[in-house]
Design a protein around this motif. Structure first.
Motif, short mmCIF file in Angstrom:
data_model
loop_
_atom_site.label_atom_id
_atom_site.label_comp_id
_atom_site.label_asym_id
_atom_site.label_seq_id
_atom_site.Cartn_x
_atom_site.Cartn_y
_atom_site.Cartn_z
N ALA A 71 0.88 -1.24 0.23
CA ALA A 71 -0.18 -0.27 -0.13
C ALA A 71 0.88 1.20 -0.20
CB ALA A 71 -0.81 -0.03 1.22
N GLY A 72 2.36 1.22 0.72
CA GLY A 72 2.64 1.84 0.77
C GLY A 72 3.76 2.62 -0.60
N HIS A 73 3.53 1.66 -1.38
CA HIS A 73 4.02 1.38 -2.83
C HIS A 73 3.29 2.25 -4.02
CE1 HIS A 73 8.56 1.51 -2.03
NE2 HIS A 73 8.03 0.50 -1.14
N GLY A 74 2.01 2.33 -3.54
CA GLY A 74 0.69 2.57 -4.58
C GLY A 74 0.17 1.55 -5.00
N PHE A 75 -0.46 0.10 -4.59
CA PHE A 75 -0.76 -0.75 -4.87
C PHE A 75 -1.72 -1.02 -4.73
CE2 PHE A 75 3.32 -2.59 -5.72
CZ PHE A 75 3.73 -3.33 -6.89
N THR A 76 -2.62 -1.79 -6.28
CA THR A 76 -3.75 -1.91 -6.14
C THR A 76 -3.85 -3.79 -5.82
OG1 THR A 76 -4.80 -0.12 -7.36
CG2 THR A 76 -6.11 -1.80 -6.77
N MET A 77 -4.51 -4.05 -4.42
CA MET A 77 -4.46 -5.08 -3.82
C MET A 77 -5.47 -5.71 -4.29
SD MET A 77 -2.22 -4.69 -0.91
CE MET A 77 -2.34 -2.91 -0.67
N VAL A 78 -5.29 -7.20 -4.53
CA VAL A 78 -6.99 -8.53 -4.35
C VAL A 78 -6.43 -9.70 -3.84
CG1 VAL A 78 -8.29 -9.90 -5.70
CG2 VAL A 78 -7.09 -7.88 -7.29
N VAL A 79 -7.36 -10.17 -2.62
CA VAL A 79 -6.23 -10.93 -1.27
C VAL A 79 -8.03 -11.23 -1.74
CG1 VAL A 79 -6.13 -10.94 0.97
CG2 VAL A 79 -5.87 -9.01 -0.20
N PHE A 80 -6.49 -13.09 -2.48
CA PHE A 80 -7.50 -14.34 -2.69
C PHE A 80 -7.33 -15.26 -0.72
CE2 PHE A 80 -6.52 -12.93 -6.55
CZ PHE A 80 -7.64 -13.30 -6.58
N GLY A 81 -8.43 -15.64 -0.38
CA GLY A 81 -8.75 -16.84 1.06
C GLY A 81 -9.54 -17.67 0.87
N ARG A 82 -10.17 -18.26 1.49
CA ARG A 82 -10.85 -18.87 2.56
C ARG A 82 -12.62 -18.38 2.23
NH1 ARG A 82 -9.05 -23.63 5.45
NH2 ARG A 82 -7.55 -22.44 7.27
N ASP A 83 -12.43 -17.34 3.08
CA ASP A 83 -12.89 -16.35 3.39
C ASP A 83 -12.93 -15.29 3.09
OD1 ASP A 83 -15.15 -15.26 5.47
OD2 ASP A 83 -14.93 -16.13 6.96
N PRO A 84 -13.60 -14.33 1.76
CA PRO A 84 -13.15 -13.15 1.47
C PRO A 84 -13.60 -12.23 2.31
CG PRO A 84 -14.77 -14.44 0.12
CD PRO A 84 -14.41 -15.48 1.05
#
Length: 285
Positions: A143-156
């Motif tokens: 986040a401190g380097h300007g990324f947009t993120m998608v986080v994947f896991g068993r429980d969104p």
């Protein structure tokens, strides 16, 4: 004669490579000291911290799964960066017995990406698999380097809570990890100047755990595939990524980077980084 020592704690812990690298640095520098491992279960964490607090030879410990969050209330001070991440991976004992918590995962993770991140990009996106303590450090760092993120896991829902806590202003997304196993025809932004990371920050693929099931149609062109798992150092995910033509970064890069920061805190000397290749050969033998 007693000697100063530090150690790594977790459950499980026998697979940890931290003792090999810290003891390599101690020997290389000619320092008196030892680095050990201790198997600490969740129900024994408070007793462990209490016993080590009164040991004048104990310099501190690295903290791995599943204790990176649970250990925080047991400490006297939390470094602001670690507090923002909500996870501690390094505990340091002062001479008076007070314990301070730090997080060296973020700088260790970013170290092999430093040259790329020094360049300007049109857009930066990271796909992160996992919600644990390491993922918290990664989300904060990216986040401190300007990324947009998608986080994947068993429980969104857990992924959503993680993102809302750590970067509430960001336009990030969550998705079930199961979707990665199925092919996609998603049209990725393949403009020159886009920078994409696909990161396994979960135990999937670790020795004794299920493999990470991912179809590489989910990996944008030109992505860097990064696996923080260190046992084995060359995971099936990394092998498949290389076969598909992607650049890869293994977990040893992050392990060595974060350990160097911790080593200095424990033993008061900088780790000798001019021998990283020799150290890698030891860690993979």
């Amino acid at each position: 004669m007693s000697v100063p020592y530090a150690e790594v704690i977790g459950d499980p812990i026998i697979q940890s490579k931290s003792p090999a690298l810290h003891n390599f640095w101690l020997k290389r520098l000619g320092l008196a000291g030892e680095y050990r491992h201790a198997h600490v279960k969740a129900e024994g964490l408070a007793d462990y911290v209490a016993s080590r607090r009164t040991d004048p030879d104990w310099r501190g410990c690295n903290v791995t799964m599943p204790h990176k969050q649970a250990i925080m209330p047991l400490l006297d001070h939390i470094d602001p960066t670690a507090a923002a991440m909500g996870a501690v991976n390094t505990v340091v004992r002062a001479e008076d017995g007070t314990l301070s918590g730090y997080n060296t995962d973020a700088p260790g993770f970013l170290e092999p990406l430093r040259e790329a991140l020094a360049q300007p990009h049109l857009f930066r996106m990271a796909r992160i698999i996992g919600y644990g303590g390491a993922a918290r450090a990664l989300v904060t760092a990216l986040a401190g380097h300007g990324f947009t993120m998608v986080v994947f896991g068993r429980d969104p829902a857990k992924g959503r809570a993680l993102l809302d806590e750590l970067d509430p202003e960001g336009e990030h997304h969550v998705a079930p990890v199961s979707m990665l196993a199925e092919p996609t025809d998603f049209a990725f932004d393949d403009r020159e100047g886009c920078y994409d990371l696909v990161i396994n920050a979960s135990p999937l693929g670790m020795t004794g755990n299920p493999a990470l099931d991912i179809d590489f149609s989910h990996v944008p062109p030109g992505s860097v595939c990064y696996d923080i798992v260190t046992s084995p150092p060359d995971t099936e995910f990394l092998k498949a990524a290389r076969e598909a033509g992607f650049e890869t970064v293994d977990g040893l890069a992050m392990l060595i980077g974060q350990a160097a920061h911790a080593f200095e805190k424990f033993f008061g000397h900088e780790a000798p980084r001019d021998c990283d290749e020799e150290l890698r050969a030891i860690l993979t033998s």
